[in-house]
Scaffold this active site. Structure first.
Site, short mmCIF file in Angstrom:
data_model
loop_
_atom_site.label_atom_id
_atom_site.label_comp_id
_atom_site.label_asym_id
_atom_site.label_seq_id
_atom_site.Cartn_x
_atom_site.Cartn_y
_atom_site.Cartn_z
N GLN A 128 0.83 -1.21 0.00
CA GLN A 128 0.00 0.00 0.00
C GLN A 128 0.86 1.25 0.00
O GLN A 128 1.73 1.41 0.86
CB GLN A 128 -0.90 -0.02 1.24
CG GLN A 128 -1.79 1.18 1.42
CD GLN A 128 -2.57 1.11 2.71
OE1 GLN A 128 -2.07 0.62 3.72
NE2 GLN A 128 -3.80 1.57 2.69
N SER A 131 0.57 6.53 3.21
CA SER A 131 1.23 7.51 4.08
C SER A 131 2.52 8.05 3.46
O SER A 131 3.24 7.34 2.75
CB SER A 131 1.56 6.89 5.44
OG SER A 131 0.37 6.55 6.13
N SER A 163 4.06 -1.41 4.37
CA SER A 163 4.12 -2.76 4.93
C SER A 163 4.44 -3.78 3.84
O SER A 163 3.75 -3.87 2.83
CB SER A 163 2.78 -3.12 5.58
OG SER A 163 2.47 -2.22 6.62
N GLU A 245 -9.69 -2.38 5.03
CA GLU A 245 -8.51 -2.62 5.85
C GLU A 245 -8.88 -2.68 7.33
O GLU A 245 -8.46 -3.59 8.05
CB GLU A 245 -7.48 -1.50 5.63
CG GLU A 245 -6.24 -1.66 6.51
CD GLU A 245 -5.27 -0.50 6.39
OE1 GLU A 245 -4.09 -0.70 6.69
OE2 GLU A 245 -5.70 0.61 6.01
N GLU A 386 -6.92 8.33 17.03
CA GLU A 386 -7.49 9.69 17.00
C GLU A 386 -8.28 9.92 15.70
O GLU A 386 -9.36 10.52 15.72
CB GLU A 386 -6.37 10.72 17.13
CG GLU A 386 -5.69 10.76 18.49
CD GLU A 386 -4.69 9.62 18.70
OE1 GLU A 386 -4.25 9.43 19.85
OE2 GLU A 386 -4.36 8.93 17.72
#
Length: 403
Positions: A128, A131, A163, A245, A386
């Site tokens: 993926q 980020s 990952s 996910e 969060e």
């Protein structure tokens, strides 16, 4: 849904097929081929091929793309029969958890025909590209760019926390195709990791392993046919993938019923069994320390309730065309229970939970320590707690931001 007679007939079929194809040497062992850098054993290779050819590694995916084509009731029976003989699904990873379900919703027929069958057969590994160093929690701030060059995009930038990037064959990524708009300027693309200009650097973590990577792109050519969905429509697709996910991550967390290793240590055993071994028992056969006993009981009740909730949520998701924002709740709860279990196990081990290496510590003790350290990340990856709280507030509770 199949009726009772059909279900029992399918149960007999599944049982016979599993007994004929599942290698007994793999019973109750780790049978997942996903994200593993070592060469699988001959028995594991045979099991992967059998499940892939049958389509039962992705039991409810459409048969036209190689999936099992089973309904929910049949898939549940298959899971039961596999559990009965200690068999686990050897086909997984991000292709199954995240990209495959997303492509089935948003991909073209040509993309589905090309990319779904290799995922079903466990022949290809995906990673993926979301980020970035400057776009983590605020993912929509991503700056990796894909410039239109006619018949292809030219991708430049970088991703982090990729990952399995060092093991992956292909990547699905969010890239910026319009710098004049934030969310509406993002597109979803896929490409071969062997494409010139792709560089992967593993990141060593506190628990001694390197499952995550930095990934750099320098003039990476991505064919236009590798755009999934509309140009600048990637944010919607990317959010949908994150729901898949979170659904799958929560299923592997917290000791839920769908997590085969839930609550185990070493070769097997639950948290309370570990406590009885290390802390001792009273004259009634209970964990000797009453405070610890109470906390373990509370944890096991949470774990059991979470497992049942996951089952209900999975059934509701399939009847409502996929996962919803409720996956954010599951992800947060699963992360809490996972970390709580690790903390309890370290406490139970006492001084044996302080080891890093050496003959003074058993293998399961060292594994417990490393899992405890690695588990600190579960409240971050897949979207931090969060961020999940924000999603819950906005999309489930209907709360609005106040300026």
């Amino acid at each position: 849904m199949a009726d009772g007679g059909d279900i029992e007939g399918f149960r007999a079929e599944a049982r016979a097929w599993l007994e004929a194809n599942f290698p007994g040497s793999l019973a109750h062992a780790d049978q997942s081929a996903a994200m593993v850098g070592t060469e699988p054993s001959p028995d594991l290779k045979a099991w992967i091929k059998a499940m892939g050819d049958k389509g039962w590694g992705t039991p409810t995916w459409p048969a036209q793309y190689g999936g099992g084509g089973l309904d929910r009731a049949q898939a549940r029976v298959l899971q039961q029969e596999m559990a009965r003989i200690g068999a686990r699904n050897p086909i997984g990873g991000m292709g199954v958890m995240m990209f495959g379900p997303t492509l089935l919703e948003y991909g073209t027929e040509e993309q589905k025909q090309r990319h779904i069958p290799p995922i079903v057969k466990g022949e290809i590994r995906w990673c993926q590209g979301y980020s970035e160093p400057g776009a983590g929690s605020d993912l929509a701030s991503l700056q990796t760019r894909a410039d239109d060059k006619g018949d292809h995009f030219l991708v430049n930038g970088s991703k982090i926390w990729t990952s399995g990037g060092h093991l992956a064959d292909w990547m699905f990524a969010l890239v910026r195709t319009d710098f004049s708009r934030k969310h509406e300027g993002i597109s979803f693309v896929i490409f071969d990791m062997k494409t010139p200009g792709v560089e992967v650097r593993p990141i060593r973590l506190i628990n001694g392993v390197s499952p995550f990577c930095e990934t750099f792109f320098t003039d990476v050519k991505v064919p236009k046919e590798n755009l999934v969905g509309p140009l600048n429509g990637g944010w919607t697709i990317g959010k949908r993938l994150l729901q898949f996910e979170r659904e799958n991550l929560s299923g592997g967390m917290g000791g839920g019923a769908s997590s085969p290793s839930a609550g185990t240590f070493g070769a097997g055993g639950s948290v309370d069994e570990l406590a009885k071994k290390y802390v001792g028992v009273d004259d009634q056969g209970r964990v000797a320390d009453p405070d610890l006993r109470s906390r373990i009981a509370s944890h096991l009740m949470d774990q059991a309730a979470f497992g049942l909730t996951l089952r209900r949520a999975a059934a509701e998701a399939k009847s409502n065309q996929g996962p919803s924002a409720a996956t954010s709740i599951m992800k947060n709860v699963g992360a809490r229970i996972t970390q709580e279990r690790s903390e309890l196990m370290i406490e139970i081990l006492g001084v044996q939970g302080l080891g890093w290496e050496g003959e003074a510590f058993a293998k399961h003790e060292l594994t417990t320590v490393r899992n405890w350290l690695g588990g600190k990340a579960v409240t971050i990856y897949g979207g931090s707690s969060e961020i999940q709280n924000n999603i819950i507030a906005k999309r489930i509770l209907g709360l609005l931001d106040h300026q």
